[in-house]
Design a protein around this motif. Structure first.
Motif, PDB file in Angstrom:
ATOM      1  N   TYR A 143       0.821  -1.219   0.000  1.00  5.92           N
ATOM      2  CA  TYR A 143       0.000   0.000   0.000  1.00  5.92           C
ATOM      3  C   TYR A 143       0.855   1.269   0.000  1.00  5.92           C
ATOM      4  O   TYR A 143       0.379   2.336   0.349  1.00  5.92           O
ATOM      5  CB  TYR A 143      -0.946  -0.001   1.205  1.00  5.92           C
ATOM      6  CG  TYR A 143      -2.062  -1.019   1.060  1.00  5.92           C
ATOM      7  CD1 TYR A 143      -3.315  -0.625   0.586  1.00  5.92           C
ATOM      8  CD2 TYR A 143      -1.859  -2.359   1.341  1.00  5.92           C
ATOM      9  CE1 TYR A 143      -4.341  -1.546   0.427  1.00  5.92           C
ATOM     10  CE2 TYR A 143      -2.871  -3.291   1.187  1.00  5.92           C
ATOM     11  CZ  TYR A 143      -4.109  -2.884   0.732  1.00  5.92           C
ATOM     12  OH  TYR A 143      -5.109  -3.802   0.560  1.00  5.92           O
ATOM     13  N   SER A 144       2.116   1.129  -0.402  1.00  2.26           N
ATOM     14  CA  SER A 144       3.018   2.279  -0.329  1.00  2.26           C
ATOM     15  C   SER A 144       2.896   3.181  -1.554  1.00  2.26           C
ATOM     16  O   SER A 144       3.497   4.232  -1.603  1.00  2.26           O
ATOM     17  CB  SER A 144       4.466   1.806  -0.180  1.00  2.26           C
ATOM     18  OG  SER A 144       4.841   1.093  -1.347  1.00  2.26           O
ATOM     19  N   ARG A 145       2.104   2.751  -2.549  1.00  3.23           N
ATOM     20  CA  ARG A 145       1.985   3.611  -3.729  1.00  3.23           C
ATOM     21  C   ARG A 145       0.597   3.536  -4.349  1.00  3.23           C
ATOM     22  O   ARG A 145      -0.216   2.690  -3.989  1.00  3.23           O
ATOM     23  CB  ARG A 145       3.016   3.277  -4.795  1.00  3.23           C
ATOM     24  CG  ARG A 145       3.761   1.965  -4.653  1.00  3.23           C
ATOM     25  CD  ARG A 145       4.751   1.764  -5.764  1.00  3.23           C
ATOM     26  NE  ARG A 145       4.282   2.378  -6.997  1.00  3.23           N
ATOM     27  CZ  ARG A 145       5.027   2.682  -8.037  1.00  3.23           C
ATOM     28  NH1 ARG A 145       6.295   2.418  -8.015  1.00  3.23           N
ATOM     29  NH2 ARG A 145       4.517   3.223  -9.118  1.00  3.23           N
ATOM     30  N   ASP A 146       0.331   4.449  -5.265  1.00  2.00           N
ATOM     31  CA  ASP A 146      -0.868   4.344  -6.083  1.00  2.00           C
ATOM     32  C   ASP A 146      -0.420   4.415  -7.542  1.00  2.00           C
ATOM     33  O   ASP A 146       0.699   4.015  -7.842  1.00  2.00           O
ATOM     34  CB  ASP A 146      -1.907   5.407  -5.684  1.00  2.00           C
ATOM     35  CG  ASP A 146      -1.353   6.819  -5.642  1.00  2.00           C
ATOM     36  OD1 ASP A 146      -0.415   7.113  -6.427  1.00  2.00           O
ATOM     37  OD2 ASP A 146      -1.845   7.626  -4.838  1.00  2.00           O
ATOM     38  N   ALA A 147      -1.245   4.920  -8.434  1.00  2.66           N
ATOM     39  CA  ALA A 147      -0.848   4.888  -9.846  1.00  2.66           C
ATOM     40  C   ALA A 147       0.041   6.064 -10.238  1.00  2.66           C
ATOM     41  O   ALA A 147       0.357   6.239 -11.405  1.00  2.66           O
ATOM     42  CB  ALA A 147      -2.092   4.846 -10.738  1.00  2.66           C
ATOM     43  N   GLU A 155       6.203   7.552  -3.065  1.00  3.47           N
ATOM     44  CA  GLU A 155       6.154   6.339  -2.245  1.00  3.47           C
ATOM     45  C   GLU A 155       6.187   6.699  -0.781  1.00  3.47           C
ATOM     46  O   GLU A 155       6.823   7.679  -0.406  1.00  3.47           O
ATOM     47  CB  GLU A 155       7.399   5.488  -2.498  1.00  3.47           C
ATOM     48  CG  GLU A 155       7.247   4.458  -3.574  1.00  3.47           C
ATOM     49  CD  GLU A 155       8.485   3.589  -3.674  1.00  3.47           C
ATOM     50  OE1 GLU A 155       9.080   3.568  -4.746  1.00  3.47           O
ATOM     51  OE2 GLU A 155       8.843   2.961  -2.640  1.00  3.47           O
ATOM     52  N   ILE A 157       2.906   0.249 -14.850  1.00  6.30           N
ATOM     53  CA  ILE A 157       2.638   1.642 -14.472  1.00  6.30           C
ATOM     54  C   ILE A 157       1.676   1.721 -13.284  1.00  6.30           C
ATOM     55  O   ILE A 157       1.103   2.767 -13.000  1.00  6.30           O
ATOM     56  CB  ILE A 157       2.082   2.449 -15.653  1.00  6.30           C
ATOM     57  CG1 ILE A 157       0.824   1.772 -16.220  1.00  6.30           C
ATOM     58  CG2 ILE A 157       3.121   2.619 -16.740  1.00  6.30           C
ATOM     59  CD1 ILE A 157       0.040   2.659 -17.175  1.00  6.30           C
ATOM     60  N   SER A 158       1.456   0.593 -12.626  1.00  5.13           N
ATOM     61  CA  SER A 158       0.615   0.558 -11.416  1.00  5.13           C
ATOM     62  C   SER A 158      -0.796   1.086 -11.649  1.00  5.13           C
ATOM     63  O   SER A 158      -1.403   1.668 -10.760  1.00  5.13           O
ATOM     64  CB  SER A 158       1.259   1.367 -10.276  1.00  5.13           C
ATOM     65  OG  SER A 158       2.517   0.845  -9.973  1.00  5.13           O
ATOM     66  N   CYS A 159      -1.323   0.879 -12.852  1.00  4.39           N
ATOM     67  CA  CYS A 159      -2.643   1.437 -13.158  1.00  4.39           C
ATOM     68  C   CYS A 159      -3.764   0.651 -12.481  1.00  4.39           C
ATOM     69  O   CYS A 159      -4.848   1.169 -12.260  1.00  4.39           O
ATOM     70  CB  CYS A 159      -2.867   1.462 -14.661  1.00  4.39           C
ATOM     71  SG  CYS A 159      -2.970  -0.180 -15.403  1.00  4.39           S
ATOM     72  N   GLY A 160      -3.504  -0.617 -12.193  1.00  5.96           N
ATOM     73  CA  GLY A 160      -4.512  -1.421 -11.505  1.00  5.96           C
ATOM     74  C   GLY A 160      -5.531  -2.102 -12.419  1.00  5.96           C
ATOM     75  O   GLY A 160      -6.442  -2.771 -11.933  1.00  5.96           O
ATOM     76  N   GLU A 200      -4.365  -5.730  -1.551  1.00  6.49           N
ATOM     77  CA  GLU A 200      -3.454  -5.276  -2.608  1.00  6.49           C
ATOM     78  C   GLU A 200      -2.271  -6.233  -2.787  1.00  6.49           C
ATOM     79  O   GLU A 200      -1.870  -6.524  -3.908  1.00  6.49           O
ATOM     80  CB  GLU A 200      -2.973  -3.860  -2.262  1.00  6.49           C
ATOM     81  CG  GLU A 200      -2.038  -3.226  -3.265  1.00  6.49           C
ATOM     82  CD  GLU A 200      -2.721  -2.788  -4.558  1.00  6.49           C
ATOM     83  OE1 GLU A 200      -3.922  -2.446  -4.537  1.00  6.49           O
ATOM     84  OE2 GLU A 200      -2.041  -2.788  -5.596  1.00  6.49           O
ATOM     85  N   GLU A 201      -1.725  -6.744  -1.680  1.00  6.90           N
ATOM     86  CA  GLU A 201      -0.536  -7.596  -1.817  1.00  6.90           C
ATOM     87  C   GLU A 201      -0.838  -8.906  -2.545  1.00  6.90           C
ATOM     88  O   GLU A 201       0.057  -9.545  -3.071  1.00  6.90           O
ATOM     89  CB  GLU A 201       0.126  -7.876  -0.460  1.00  6.90           C
ATOM     90  CG  GLU A 201      -0.751  -8.603   0.560  1.00  6.90           C
ATOM     91  CD  GLU A 201      -1.594  -7.629   1.398  1.00  6.90           C
ATOM     92  OE1 GLU A 201      -1.877  -6.525   0.912  1.00  6.90           O
ATOM     93  OE2 GLU A 201      -1.960  -7.995   2.528  1.00  6.90           O
ATOM     94  N   ARG A 242      -0.689  -6.159  -9.356  1.00  9.12           N
ATOM     95  CA  ARG A 242      -0.008  -4.873  -9.144  1.00  9.12           C
ATOM     96  C   ARG A 242       0.726  -4.875  -7.807  1.00  9.12           C
ATOM     97  O   ARG A 242       1.868  -4.437  -7.710  1.00  9.12           O
ATOM     98  CB  ARG A 242      -1.030  -3.744  -9.182  1.00  9.12           C
ATOM     99  CG  ARG A 242      -0.422  -2.376  -8.924  1.00  9.12           C
ATOM    100  CD  ARG A 242      -1.461  -1.260  -8.976  1.00  9.12           C
ATOM    101  NE  ARG A 242      -2.464  -1.364  -7.918  1.00  9.12           N
ATOM    102  CZ  ARG A 242      -3.442  -0.463  -7.721  1.00  9.12           C
ATOM    103  NH1 ARG A 242      -3.555   0.560  -8.538  1.00  9.12           N
ATOM    104  NH2 ARG A 242      -4.308  -0.633  -6.748  1.00  9.12           N
ATOM    105  N   THR A 277       4.693  -4.454  -6.987  1.00 12.01           N
ATOM    106  CA  THR A 277       5.217  -3.469  -6.031  1.00 12.01           C
ATOM    107  C   THR A 277       6.170  -4.153  -5.049  1.00 12.01           C
ATOM    108  O   THR A 277       7.236  -3.627  -4.718  1.00 12.01           O
ATOM    109  CB  THR A 277       4.060  -2.817  -5.251  1.00 12.01           C
ATOM    110  OG1 THR A 277       3.183  -2.191  -6.183  1.00 12.01           O
ATOM    111  CG2 THR A 277       4.573  -1.776  -4.269  1.00 12.01           C
ATOM    112  N   LYS A 289      14.362  -2.796  -0.194  1.00 13.51           N
ATOM    113  CA  LYS A 289      13.477  -2.282   0.845  1.00 13.51           C
ATOM    114  C   LYS A 289      12.753  -3.407   1.562  1.00 13.51           C
ATOM    115  O   LYS A 289      12.050  -3.183   2.544  1.00 13.51           O
ATOM    116  CB  LYS A 289      12.435  -1.350   0.221  1.00 13.51           C
ATOM    117  CG  LYS A 289      13.039  -0.064  -0.252  1.00 13.51           C
ATOM    118  CD  LYS A 289      11.985   0.843  -0.820  1.00 13.51           C
ATOM    119  CE  LYS A 289      12.646   2.081  -1.389  1.00 13.51           C
ATOM    120  NZ  LYS A 289      11.776   2.816  -2.265  1.00 13.51           N
TER     121      LYS A 289
END
Ligand SMILES: Cc1cc2nc3c(=O)[nH]c(=O)nc-3n(C[C@H](O)[C@H](O)[C@H](O)COP(=O)(O)OP(=O)(O)OC[C@H]3O[C@@H](n4cnc5c(N)ncnc54)[C@H](O)[C@@H]3O)c2cc1C
Ligand code: SF4
Ligand code: SF4
Lengths: 460, 349
Positions: free
Chosen positions: A29-33, A38, B14-17, B32-33, B37, B41, B50
């Motif tokens: 959940y550290s990012r969105d689009a 971040e 591009i993390s658009c989902g 989400e995990e 997407r 991440t 990280k």
């Protein structure tokens, strides 16, 4: 409060399955689009009903913990990136459609329902949910309301703002309010509904949304016109609208986008053209035959037109729309990073604005493709660059500052539909002025006295 | 063993989902995990130090590897490859599930492969067209020998060589990417010309390594032969038949029209809702993640039951096994059968 205390207290409040704090979940959940933003939250909660939302927000209020309501995380302005740690409240478990009232043409939904799911459900009743952001298959109604999402039909039908009748929402104190209701006419008190639409999670958390639906049009029809350059396309757009037609769709792609989309979708587009105009209308068969036919003729007879084709059938039209919706990802394939912007200018200045954007690209040695909504002047200049090249990244930052300044010269705006979030907050004052900035801060204080709802965004 | 992901493949996302609604594990949890997407991440976080790589263990196991996230991705992210890399990075040493170690041990050894074929009534070895070889499949030859027999009967020109190992899909999908590629190349060298396979999963893996021009999945190949089939009847009416797509065949190779066209000739084709969705077999998933695998398949079983089908056709042995098990458990009478066998039945009539 320490992160472990936070988790323990929330667990007491909600039970353990609604609360997560393992490194993996937090990271997810550290990012969105939004690229390049971040931040790690400290805990993720997933409430199942209004009461739980209220409890969580009250807890955040009492402990002064930042809290971000998150829908699908598809926003493009870093509105849900936890830059200040705290709680991310995922609204996707509240995803029920509570009621569809055909005769009233409304639906009442929980915020986590996706736009497409709602539209497909009401289709069975011959109705439709009009706002259609490109992200409709994933974005939530809650997110759509919080950003007043637009889409491909803005000119004729407006945006999400025009379709929200009532809200149940939780204020920054945990208190639950109701605004508006089921009626088209309702002027009892300030129009708080309208204020909350587009508030980006900074004033209240929506827990129930009453939306206006519209009859599903009998049919739709689309075509494409190619022009030597964008100025010629803009001329044709002007002629179409002044001829008395109000089309549902008028979208454009510049040559860079056109080539990128064709490479990806293989539709046989004319990649030599300087600009593509996608036009279309919906309604009953006779009237769209007329309006789309007339648009095609106006385009054809416009100076600089290279050709016009009408989509033969629904499948062909769907393919065109899909290709338009995929402009961003198609551009993104060109390099490792793409930064999409969202300025809007009065329609008459559109061609000039695009020319200036091109010049900004040349000046900074950057590749910029621009697509957007020609009907309402909403432009999406997209910079594609190599994220590991510090020179390009610096150039992009400089170019962005110029792109944000540009619309203001024409009486336009820094964001047409994607929102301010964290990404555009630094540019907001230039657009709305210091007095309005202060007013927004004051408004926020009334709704959210502890300043916990999505801090660092509008109203901060 | 790999340590890093292919950066260019991570960069594509591009993390658009757009992929979220297509993902079965995201549907199960809403987290989400456990979405494509989200997993990307996480991979990025590992790539940038990280997150420790071993933190990916759970999600790398929970992911079905069905690749439903690929055709819907407008940015062209090759998730399947990223997942193979993720397992290669995490499923090493003691972190490799015991069952996988066992399966590897069997197909890695000559004796193991010999054992799988031993006394199996699979298609008999024969030399015919030197440029068209039937692949037996490693576990398919033991579990469903009638499938290769059906193909051999349908096409006398196909050669069946006994000297063939496993294609390496098992390895590639379970943390031994390089070895999986080597095995595909070795099989490609042993069986010259076109390799014909009755397993969608093997077809996708093989063609990604030795080239799509050298691999034909059964439905693809049969469809091109353009032979008219007689409908199969039962109690005087045409059979009612549904299809379970193979994930890798559909999402990886884009093949899903062909099996349907063939079935339309054989009977009344009924489109099962979610036919394109993973059945939860997902290679070794049904063995490793029993509970989740069952959750994934449960709606499908209910749908098949409601449709009252005579047959549900499959194009991949893992799906056959999963559907046989789960339909039996739910006491549904519908018979699970590989498409090749159904085609052979029609020819016999
Ligand atoms: C490929 C692509 C295409 C897009 N196309 C368009 C387009 O055509 N038009 C357009 O306008 N946008 C578009 N967007 C942007 C984005 O999809 C929209 O802003 C969308 O409305 C966000 O919805 P979401 O559910 O993802 O919300 P999120 O991204 O999760 O959140 C967005 C904002 O809403 C707030 N929020 C979410 N739920 C609630 C709630 N229940 N209560 C209070 N606040 C809440 C969040 O705090 C945040 O401020 C696009 C995005 C992508 C990736
Ligand atoms: S994998 Fe594709 S569809 Fe999913 S978020 Fe990334 S770019 Fe979007
Ligand atoms: S492979 Fe299947 S389960 Fe895994 S992320 Fe993609 S869609 Fe989800």
């Amino acid at each position: 409060m320490s992160a472990s205390d936070l988790v323990a207290k929330l667990t007491t409040l909600l039970g353990s399955d609604g609360v997560r704090s393992d490194a993996v979940s937090l990271q997810a959940y550290s990012r969105d689009a939004t690229p390049m933003f971040e931040g790690l939250p400290e805990v993720i909660v997933a409430p199942r009903n209004t009461q739980e939302v209220s409890k969580i927000v009250k807890f955040a209020h009492d402990t002064k913990t930042p809290i971000i309501a998150r829908g699908a995380g598809s926003n493009l302005c870093a509105a849900t990136v936890p830059l200040n740690g705290g709680i991310v409240m995922s609204m996707t478990s509240m995803n029920k459609v509570l009621e569809v009232a055909k005769s009233e043409m409304i639906a009442i939904v929980q915020p986590g329902v996706t736009n497409l799911d709602l539209d497909q459900l009401v289709e069975k009743e011959g109705l439709r949910f009009v706002p259609d952001p490109g992200s409709r298959n994933v974005s939530t109604i809650g997110g759509n309301v919080a950003t007043s999402a637009g889409g491909l039909r803005g000119l004729k039908y407006g945006t999400t703002r025009n379709y929200i009748l009532g809200l149940e929402a939780v204020l920054g104190t945990g208190e639950i309010i109701r605004t508006g209701g089921r009626l088209v006419k309702d002027v009892a008190g300030y129009d708080v509904t309208r204020l909350l639409v587009g508030s980006e999670g900074t004033l209240a958390v929506f827990t129930e949304i009453t939306v206006a639906l519209a009859p599903r049009p009998e049919a739709s029809k689309y075509g494409v016109a190619y022009f030597e350059d964008l100025a010629a396309a803009a001329d044709a757009v002007e002629k179409i609208i002044t001829s008395g037609i109000l089309p549902a769709t008028l979208e454009f792609l510049d040559n860079t986008c056109l080539v990128a989309v064709e490479d990806f979708a293989h539709l046989g587009l004319d990649t030599k053209a300087g600009a593509l105009l996608l036009f279309g209308d919906d309604g009953d068969l006779v009237s769209i035959e007329q309006s789309v036919g007339k648009m095609a003729e106006i385009a054809k007879s416009s100076a600089g037109c290279r050709g016009v084709t009408l989509a033969a059938d629904i499948a062909a039209a769907e393919a065109l729309l899909y290709a338009r919706r995929c402009s961003l990802p198609a551009l993104a394939r060109l390099s490792s990073l793409s930064i999409l912007e969202d300025i809007a200018v009065p329609r008459k200045s559109m061609a000039e604005a695009v020319k200036r954007i091109e010049a900004i690209g040349v000046k900074h040695g950057l590749r910029i493709g621009t697509f957007g909504h020609a009907g309402d002047g909403n432009l999406h200049p997209t910079i594609v660059l190599d994220k590991d090249n510090p020179k390009e990244v610096a150039a992009a930052e400089a170019a962005l500052a110029e792109i944000f300044a540009l619309p203001l010269e024409f009486g336009g705006t820094i964001t047409g539909e994607h929102g301010v979030g964290s990404a555009k907050l630094p540019y907001l004052e230039a657009k709305i002025g210091p007095a309005n900035m202060q007013l927004q801060r004051d408004i926020k204080k009334v709704f959210d006295p502890a300043g916990i709802l999505n801090p660092g965004r509008i109203g901060s | 063993m790999r340590e890093k992901f292919s950066q260019d493949k991570l960069d594509r996302c591009i993390s658009c989902g757009y992929c979220l609604p297509a993902c079965p594990t995201y549907k199960l949890t809403g987290n989400e995990e456990s979405s494509p997407r989200g997993r990307i991440t996480l991979m990025r976080a590992v790539q940038n130090d990280k997150l420790p790589a071993l933190d990916l263990l759970q999600e790398s196991s929970f992911c079905l590897g069905c690749r439903a996230c690929e055709p819907v991705c407008p940015a062209g992210v090759e998730y399947g490859v990223l997942l193979e890399e993720m397992r290669d990075i995490t499923w090493q040493g003691k972190n490799r599930p015991l069952i996988i170690r066992g399966l590897f041990a069997i197909v890695d050894s000559k004796i193991g492969m010999w054992g799988l074929g031993l006394f199996s009534p699979m298609a008999r070895r024969r030399e015919a067209n030197k440029d068209l070889h039937l692949m037996y499949g490693c576990f398919e030859r033991r579990l469903f020998p009638s499938v290769s027999r059906a193909v051999a009967k349908l096409a006398p020109e196909v050669s069946c060589s006994s000297d063939q190992g496993c294609c390496g899909a098992l390895h590639a999908h379970n943390g031994e990417l390089e070895k999986g590629k080597e095995m595909a190349k070795a099989l490609g060298a042993k069986l010259p010309g076109t390799i014909l396979t009755t397993a969608g999963g093997c077809a996708a893996h093989l063609s990604s390594v030795i080239g799509a021009d050298r691999v034909q999945e059964f439905s693809q190949w049969w469809f091109k032969r353009d032979i008219e089939l007689k409908p199969i009847t039962k109690a005087g009416r045409k059979i009612r038949v549904g299809l379970q797509d193979s994930c890798h065949l559909r999402n990886g190779m884009g093949v899903f029209v062909e099996p349907r066209e063939i079935l339309k000739q054989l009977g009344d084709l009924v489109e099962v809702p979610g036919a394109a969705d993973c059945c939860g077999a997902a290679g070794s998933y049904a063995l490793l993640q029993k509970k989740n695998s069952r959750k994934v398949v449960s709606q499908k079983i209910a749908d098949i039951k409601a449709l009252n089908l005579d047959y549900i056709a499959t194009v991949n042995p893992g799906c056959t096994r999963q559907l046989v098990t789960e339909l039996r458990r739910a006491r549904v009478k519908t018979k699970v059968i590989h498409l090749a066998e159904l085609v052979a039945n029609s020819q016999i009539q």
